[in-house]
Write a protein that holds these residues in place. Structure first.
Motif, mmCIF file in Angstrom:
data_model
loop_
_atom_site.group_PDB
_atom_site.id
_atom_site.type_symbol
_atom_site.label_atom_id
_atom_site.label_comp_id
_atom_site.label_asym_id
_atom_site.label_seq_id
_atom_site.Cartn_x
_atom_site.Cartn_y
_atom_site.Cartn_z
ATOM 1 N N VAL A 189 19.349 5.477 27.107
ATOM 2 C CA VAL A 189 17.637 6.712 26.521
ATOM 3 C C VAL A 189 16.802 4.919 26.018
ATOM 4 O O VAL A 189 17.487 4.156 25.131
ATOM 5 C CB VAL A 189 17.642 7.118 25.626
ATOM 6 C CG1 VAL A 189 16.352 7.523 25.277
ATOM 7 C CG2 VAL A 189 18.966 8.163 25.914
ATOM 8 N N LYS A 190 16.373 4.707 26.699
ATOM 9 C CA LYS A 190 14.854 3.508 26.147
ATOM 10 C C LYS A 190 14.280 3.670 25.702
ATOM 11 O O LYS A 190 13.923 5.200 25.125
ATOM 12 C CB LYS A 190 13.992 3.180 27.271
ATOM 13 C CG LYS A 190 14.488 2.824 29.147
ATOM 14 C CD LYS A 190 13.401 2.213 30.136
ATOM 15 C CE LYS A 190 14.150 1.867 31.166
ATOM 16 N NZ LYS A 190 13.583 1.425 32.376
ATOM 17 N N PHE A 191 14.091 3.614 24.234
ATOM 18 C CA PHE A 191 13.688 3.121 22.944
ATOM 19 C C PHE A 191 12.956 2.265 22.717
ATOM 20 O O PHE A 191 13.659 0.746 22.603
ATOM 21 C CB PHE A 191 14.200 4.034 21.917
ATOM 22 C CG PHE A 191 15.174 3.403 21.422
ATOM 23 C CD1 PHE A 191 15.499 2.290 20.512
ATOM 24 C CD2 PHE A 191 16.354 3.258 22.328
ATOM 25 C CE1 PHE A 191 16.277 1.118 20.233
ATOM 26 C CE2 PHE A 191 17.905 2.391 21.329
ATOM 27 C CZ PHE A 191 17.828 1.410 20.058
ATOM 28 N N ALA A 192 11.961 2.868 21.563
ATOM 29 C CA ALA A 192 11.344 0.906 20.748
ATOM 30 C C ALA A 192 11.707 1.161 19.693
ATOM 31 O O ALA A 192 10.980 2.507 18.873
ATOM 32 C CB ALA A 192 9.546 0.819 20.881
ATOM 33 N N PHE A 193 11.322 0.825 18.434
ATOM 34 C CA PHE A 193 11.266 1.213 17.862
ATOM 35 C C PHE A 193 10.548 0.218 16.291
ATOM 36 O O PHE A 193 10.201 -1.177 16.280
ATOM 37 C CB PHE A 193 12.462 1.141 16.052
ATOM 38 C CG PHE A 193 12.407 1.925 15.329
ATOM 39 C CD1 PHE A 193 12.006 3.033 14.685
ATOM 40 C CD2 PHE A 193 12.724 1.216 14.157
ATOM 41 C CE1 PHE A 193 12.459 3.840 13.503
ATOM 42 C CE2 PHE A 193 12.497 1.659 12.237
ATOM 43 C CZ PHE A 193 13.040 2.989 12.434
ATOM 44 N N ALA A 194 9.059 0.842 15.703
ATOM 45 C CA ALA A 194 8.431 -0.136 15.025
ATOM 46 C C ALA A 194 8.900 -0.649 13.867
ATOM 47 O O ALA A 194 9.298 0.422 12.626
ATOM 48 C CB ALA A 194 6.958 0.258 14.850
ATOM 49 N N SER A 195 8.258 -2.083 13.655
ATOM 50 C CA SER A 195 9.046 -2.334 11.879
ATOM 51 C C SER A 195 8.227 -3.303 11.231
ATOM 52 O O SER A 195 8.388 -3.656 10.339
ATOM 53 C CB SER A 195 10.134 -3.170 12.204
ATOM 54 O OG SER A 195 10.255 -4.693 13.333
ATOM 55 N N GLY A 196 6.707 -3.715 11.975
ATOM 56 C CA GLY A 196 5.502 -4.630 10.926
ATOM 57 C C GLY A 196 4.668 -4.106 11.703
ATOM 58 O O GLY A 196 4.813 -4.037 12.565
ATOM 59 N N LEU A 197 3.991 -4.419 11.043
ATOM 60 C CA LEU A 197 2.141 -4.379 10.528
ATOM 61 C C LEU A 197 1.476 -5.196 9.978
ATOM 62 O O LEU A 197 1.664 -5.374 8.972
ATOM 63 C CB LEU A 197 1.678 -2.684 10.917
ATOM 64 C CG LEU A 197 0.059 -2.490 10.184
ATOM 65 C CD1 LEU A 197 -0.067 -2.646 11.347
ATOM 66 C CD2 LEU A 197 -0.368 -1.505 9.615
ATOM 67 N N ALA A 198 0.162 -5.784 10.687
ATOM 68 C CA ALA A 198 -0.631 -7.027 10.416
ATOM 69 C C ALA A 198 -0.807 -6.812 10.470
ATOM 70 O O ALA A 198 -2.012 -6.805 11.938
ATOM 71 C CB ALA A 198 0.795 -8.445 10.127
ATOM 72 N N VAL A 199 -2.456 -6.872 9.842
ATOM 73 C CA VAL A 199 -3.732 -7.496 10.273
ATOM 74 C C VAL A 199 -4.708 -8.382 9.643
ATOM 75 O O VAL A 199 -4.997 -8.633 8.759
ATOM 76 C CB VAL A 199 -5.012 -5.720 9.995
ATOM 77 C CG1 VAL A 199 -5.963 -5.495 10.118
ATOM 78 C CG2 VAL A 199 -4.493 -4.499 9.745
#
Length: 237
Positions: A189-199
């Motif tokens: 199964v293809k997937f992605a997982f977000a781990s960081g956020l910056a502005v």
């Protein structure tokens, strides 16, 4: 300067494995817990630091995906997006529940799709740029969450916004973020997982892993992200 690092880890045994949690069959079955370490200096990565377990939550259930943010020089966490539970934390790991509010679009998802789990991702960032965020033209926090469908093994990531003042109510949720997915194994199964956020200025950077093997980043302007809130069907009625 120094920083505070929040992370999840299985509890350390301090060299004595007899203290490790075991199941009825005698096998080790420790679960992840949330920790924080203060005074971390990135220029001195070899310096050993002490991690303090965050006391809120359950010791027999995996604790992870908390979303850290600061308000008036104090540390807080979004414990869960649904309900939107806010936990206050001290530098020694002492923590307590302070607020709990409900965002109706997420409440509907939870009620109509019990196989979907709603979890947090990365950290929250304070945003005060009314020109770039016309769909919410006031100071707010920007954060990430993901929906995990246990029936398919698929993830869906969204940005969301919550109030800049207590009780930090969830205000808006974007359309699904366009993360490039990959499979961890052939034909998986293809997937992605977000781990960081910056502005930084008007630029938003969302870092994520694809298939547990590729490090990637989604980069866009605040204005482009604002369009994903404006066009979202996840809005309070």
């Amino acid at each position: 300067g120094s920083m505070v690092v929040a992370f999840d880890s299985k509890p350390p045994h301090g060299g004595d494995s007899s203290t490790c949690r075991k199941n009825q069959q005698g096998f080790h079955d420790s679960v992840a817990q949330m920790y924080m370490s203060t005074g971390v200096r990135v220029a001195q990565p070899s310096n050993p630091m002490v991690g303090y377990r965050l006391s809120y939550g359950q010791s027999d259930v995996a604790e992870k995906n908390w979303i850290p943010f600061t308000y008036q020089n104090s540390l807080y966490f979004v414990y869960t997006p649904m309900p939107h539970v806010i936990v206050g934390a001290q530098m020694d790991g002492a923590s307590e529940k302070l607020y709990s509010t409900t965002f109706r679009p997420l409440q509907r998802i939870a009620q109509e799709s019990p196989h979907v789990s709603i979890r947090g991702s990365a950290q929250a960032v304070f945003v005060n740029n009314t020109e770039a965020t016309p769909s919410l033209a006031r100071p707010h926090y920007l954060a990430l969450l993901h929906l995990f469908d246990s029936s398919t093994g698929r993830y869906a990531h969204h940005a969301y916004r919550f109030g800049a003042e207590p009780p930090f109510m969830m205000l808006q949720m974007s359309t699904q973020l366009p993360l490039s997915e990959a499979a961890a194994v052939p034909n998986g199964v293809k997937f992605a997982f977000a781990s960081g956020l910056a502005v930084a200025g008007n630029t938003v950077v969302i870092t994520y892993g694809a298939g547990d093997r590729d490090a990637r980043a989604l980069v866009m302007t605040l204005e482009r992200l604002d369009e994903m809130f404006k066009c979202s069907s996840y809005a309070e009625e």
